[in-house]
Design an enzyme around this catalytic site. Structure first.
Site, short mmCIF file in Angstrom:
data_model
loop_
_atom_site.label_atom_id
_atom_site.label_comp_id
_atom_site.label_asym_id
_atom_site.label_seq_id
_atom_site.Cartn_x
_atom_site.Cartn_y
_atom_site.Cartn_z
N LEU A 5 0.86 -1.19 0.00
CA LEU A 5 0.00 0.00 0.00
C LEU A 5 0.90 1.24 0.00
CD1 LEU A 5 -2.73 -1.07 2.57
CD2 LEU A 5 -2.65 -1.45 0.11
N GLU A 17 2.26 4.10 -2.96
CA GLU A 17 2.29 4.55 -4.35
C GLU A 17 3.71 4.72 -4.87
OE1 GLU A 17 -1.50 4.53 -2.98
OE2 GLU A 17 0.09 5.74 -2.07
N TYR A 43 -4.15 9.86 -4.41
CA TYR A 43 -2.99 9.08 -3.95
C TYR A 43 -1.79 9.27 -4.87
CZ TYR A 43 -6.48 6.46 -1.20
OH TYR A 43 -7.49 6.09 -0.36
N HIS A 75 -10.92 10.37 -2.01
CA HIS A 75 -11.57 9.46 -2.95
C HIS A 75 -12.25 10.21 -4.09
CE1 HIS A 75 -11.68 7.19 0.99
NE2 HIS A 75 -10.82 6.55 0.25
#
Length: 485
Positions: free
Chosen positions: A202, A204, A230, A275
């Site tokens: 997890l 990036e 992200y 999100h």
């Protein structure tokens, strides 16, 4: 600074790891000889004693001493080797000073985006042989299936690409067995195995770092970043590494990749800044980076094939922005009309449906107003255009499809056909896409009426509050009426 001691320590570390099955840290210390740069005069902040002490620990000199003490070389032999290498380096430096200098902006920029449109158009429609496609799709070919959503079209295109490109890998957070947060990669690991479709940490930076190494090693990486917000955590992996490698190596090395990113806003029942992110400014100012932004299923399939072909043939780095809110959208004007679905084109039609990088898509042939948009704005603009058409206004909607490079030839052509241009931009007012379009139109000499509607310069809040800062269908229609007078 002591080669023998460093080797002995490394051997002990390896033995520790192998015998105890636990990690070891190898801590080496060295010296910094001379200043950091020509302007860094170390005498200004270091004493002569410190400088002399470092020179005495010079690893090159210490290694020479080690060779002499071991009887492997004489001092005279080492000095001859040193002088020989010194002359060789100086000769190469002299040759370099005599080479031609870059003489224009075109020469400087040549290795930034060395795309080959003809070759891309030739490679993009390639499909795996029929038996391999049958195996990849378990005998149910997607072109024989029902019309698809955006998510389904991307899934089938990835499967087709994995079947035809053996060097292609798909990876990211939860993309394997789970198939991603939105199911876009569902079933791919089962068909193609854990070596080609797999989960990552997890992180990036780790995801894009893996893509960097894979690309420069001859693979075709397709990493997924779970949400656009992200991506900013690791953007320098694209800005400072992938997109610059071809530039700084004059095209000798590339980092081909297609970075899939779930992005934009308008998700129902799932919100908040992390999100729902509509910030693309940090991507659009990276030279040479391709930014694809498909809105419809058929465009997504064709554009993904184009990005993969560009990576494979030209070493291109592409960011493939997928509108989350349109992943599972089925209807356009009213419930049940299936207007946002599209059939999956069979390989025989891929050449004619090829979408070149930097080409827009036009809807309608009205002569009163051109609405330029992309992503979620396409669906909102089409709905607004229908209502305006019912009132007697002739509208056309131009889907940019590509945010970099912008399809300005298509935009200018559509603008001149109506003389009235409204840009419906779901990204932010400042640093969004509309600023670049307006500037390009003005630079090109467009003299018609020009306006824009955008989302606010805000992070996107949770719940219904998001509607206060996001571009709406009503705002597009209101701005169009104002522009038409």
């Amino acid at each position: 600074c002591d080669l023998a001691a460093a080797y002995d320590a490394a051997v002990r570390a390896v033995r520790h790891v192998r015998e105890r099955r636990s990690p070891a840290f190898l801590h080496l210390t060295t010296v910094r000889l001379m200043g950091h740069a020509g302007s860094d005069v170390e005498q200004a902040y270091r004493t002569q004693r410190e400088i002399r002490a470092d020179l005495e620990r010079d690893p090159l000199v210490r290694t020479a001493e080690l060779l002499v003490e071991a009887g492997q070389r004489t001092p005279e032999e080492l000095l001859r080797m040193y002088e020989s290498e010194r002359e060789h380096v100086l000769r190469l430096a002299l040759e370099t000073t005599r080479s031609a200098r870059l003489g224009s902006a075109k020469e400087v920029m040549e290795p930034i985006a060395p795309r080959k449109p003809e070759l891309i158009a030739k490679i993009s429609p390639m499909a795996a042989p029929a038996p391999e496609r049958d195996k990849a799709f378990a005998g149910v070919l997607p072109e024989h299936d029902k019309p698809m959503t955006l998510s389904q079209a991307i899934n089938r295109t990835l499967a087709d690409a994995l079947a035809v490109y053996p060097e292609m890998t798909v990876f990211g957070e939860d993309v394997a067995k789970k198939g991603g947060v939105y199911g876009v990669t569902r079933g791919l690991q089962k068909r193609f195995g854990g070596g080609r479709v797999f989960d990552t940490l997890l992180d990036e930076q780790a995801i894009l770092g893996l893509a960097l190494g894979a690309g420069v090693s001859g693979l075709l990486p397709v990493p997924e970043i779970q949400y656009l917000a992200y991506l900013h955590n690791a953007l320098d992996q694209i800005r400072g590494e992938a997109a610059t490698l071809s530039f700084f190596s004059r095209g000798s090395y590339t980092n081909p990749m297609v970075v899939r990113v779930a992005g934009y806003a308008y998700q129902k029942g799932f919100g908040g800044h992390f999100h729902n992110d509509n910030a693309v400014g940090a991507l659009r100012d990276i030279p040479g980076l391709v930014i694809a932004s498909p809105a419809r299923p058929d465009d997504a399939a064709a554009m993904l094939r184009t990005c993969l072909a560009a990576a494979r043939t030209s070493g291109s780095v592409s960011v493939f922005l997928e509108p989350i809110a349109l992943y599972h959208t089925r209807d356009l004007f009213e419930e049940g009309d299936g207007g946002w679905l599209a059939p999956y084109a069979p390989p025989g039609r891929w050449p004619e449906t090829h979408v070149p990088i930097g080409r827009a898509r036009s809807y309608g042939d009205g002569c009163d107003l051109t609405i330029v948009t992309f992503g979620n704005g396409v669906r909102m603009s089409l709905r607004a255009a229908v209502r305006l058409t019912q009132e007697g206004y002739g509208c056309r909607v131009l889907d940019l499809r590509w945010l970099a490079p912008l399809p300005m030839d298509d935009v200018l052509r559509a603008a001149e056909l109506t003389g009235n241009v409204l840009i419906a931009d779901e990204t932010r007012h400042t640093g969004g896409v509309s600023e670049g379009i307006m500037a390009e139109l003005v630079d090109a000499g467009f003299t018609g009426k020009l306006a824009r509607v955008t989302s606010s310069d805000s992070f996107i809040p949770l719940g219904g509050a998001a509607e206060h800062v996001l571009l709406s269908e009503a705002e597009i229609e209101q701005a169009a009426r104002k522009l038409l007078g």
